[in-house]
Scaffold this motif. Structure first.
Motif, PDB file in Angstrom:
ATOM      1  N   ASN A 162     -23.540  -6.306  -5.288  1.00  0.00           N
ATOM      2  CA  ASN A 162     -22.129  -6.665  -5.225  1.00  0.00           C
ATOM      3  C   ASN A 162     -21.458  -6.212  -3.923  1.00  0.00           C
ATOM      4  OD1 ASN A 162     -22.212  -3.952  -5.857  1.00  0.00           O
ATOM      5  ND2 ASN A 162     -20.533  -4.040  -7.314  1.00  0.00           N
ATOM      6  N   THR A 163     -22.246  -5.943  -2.900  1.00  0.00           N
ATOM      7  CA  THR A 163     -21.730  -5.555  -1.592  1.00  0.00           C
ATOM      8  C   THR A 163     -21.478  -6.810  -0.755  1.00  0.00           C
ATOM      9  OG1 THR A 163     -22.997  -3.505  -1.669  1.00  0.00           O
ATOM     10  CG2 THR A 163     -22.244  -4.199   0.474  1.00  0.00           C
ATOM     11  N   TYR A 164     -20.382  -6.808   0.011  1.00  0.00           N
ATOM     12  CA  TYR A 164     -20.125  -7.931   0.912  1.00  0.00           C
ATOM     13  C   TYR A 164     -21.194  -7.989   1.996  1.00  0.00           C
ATOM     14  CZ  TYR A 164     -15.634  -9.535  -0.798  1.00  0.00           C
ATOM     15  OH  TYR A 164     -14.639 -10.091  -1.559  1.00  0.00           O
TER      16      TYR A 164
ATOM     17  N   ASP B 290     -17.506  -3.192  -1.778  1.00  0.00           N
ATOM     18  CA  ASP B 290     -17.992  -4.084  -2.820  1.00  0.00           C
ATOM     19  C   ASP B 290     -17.012  -5.237  -3.049  1.00  0.00           C
ATOM     20  OD1 ASP B 290     -20.174  -2.411  -3.184  1.00  0.00           O
ATOM     21  OD2 ASP B 290     -19.218  -1.288  -4.803  1.00  0.00           O
ATOM     22  N   VAL B 291     -17.464  -6.248  -3.783  1.00  0.00           N
ATOM     23  CA  VAL B 291     -16.641  -7.434  -4.010  1.00  0.00           C
ATOM     24  C   VAL B 291     -15.370  -7.151  -4.806  1.00  0.00           C
ATOM     25  CG1 VAL B 291     -18.529  -9.074  -3.761  1.00  0.00           C
ATOM     26  CG2 VAL B 291     -18.023  -8.142  -6.002  1.00  0.00           C
TER      27      VAL B 291
ATOM     28  N   LEU C 232     -11.128  -4.740   1.673  1.00  0.00           N
ATOM     29  CA  LEU C 232     -11.516  -5.945   2.402  1.00  0.00           C
ATOM     30  C   LEU C 232     -10.371  -6.428   3.288  1.00  0.00           C
ATOM     31  CD1 LEU C 232     -13.522  -8.419   2.780  1.00  0.00           C
ATOM     32  CD2 LEU C 232     -12.229  -9.482   0.927  1.00  0.00           C
TER      33      LEU C 232
ATOM     34  N   ASP D  84     -18.043 -14.243  -4.199  1.00  0.00           N
ATOM     35  CA  ASP D  84     -19.273 -13.579  -4.632  1.00  0.00           C
ATOM     36  C   ASP D  84     -19.820 -12.586  -3.600  1.00  0.00           C
ATOM     37  OD1 ASP D  84     -20.226 -15.326  -2.738  1.00  0.00           O
ATOM     38  OD2 ASP D  84     -21.798 -16.173  -3.998  1.00  0.00           O
ATOM     39  N   GLY D  85     -19.056 -12.334  -2.534  1.00  0.00           N
ATOM     40  CA  GLY D  85     -19.458 -11.318  -1.568  1.00  0.00           C
ATOM     41  C   GLY D  85     -20.139 -11.838  -0.329  1.00  0.00           C
TER      42      GLY D  85
END
Length: 105
Positions: A5-7, A46-47, A53, A79-80
């Motif tokens: 779940n990491t960009y 994470d997303v 972000l 979804d990242g």
């Protein structure tokens, strides 16, 4: 290894190209775009961390995108996945992007 779940940022170079003879009959000789994969960078959040972000991209825009306006674009998915496209003529900016990600991790 990054979490799922990491960009992630995919860095692509975009180049104008002429359509080849085989495709010309379908596209009537219109110019197209060619994309070359350069790198995949893992971003430091994470997303589900939308505030982080936004702050990160405000700084990214100020330092990387605005000075290269018209030659750089990106798309962020929920979804990242982030796709960053640079015009081939500013290929040197790839190293600046990598350095920015490293320094702002």
């Amino acid at each position: 290894m990054p979490k799922n779940n990491t960009y992630r940022m995919l860095v692509l170079l975009e180049d104008d190209t002429k359509i080849n003879k085989e495709d010309e009959k379908f596209l009537k000789g219109k110019p197209g775009k060619m994309h070359e994969f350069v790198d995949e960078l893992i971003l430091p959040f994470d997303v589900d961390e939308l505030d982080e972000l936004n702050v990160w991209f405000d700084k990214f825009d100020a330092e990387i995108c605005i000075p290269n306006e018209g030659h750089i674009k990106y798309e962020i998915s929920s979804d990242g996945l982030i796709v960053l496209m640079l015009d081939k003529e500013i290929e040197g900016v790839v190293e600046k992007v990598k350095k920015f990600v490293e320094e702002n991790n």
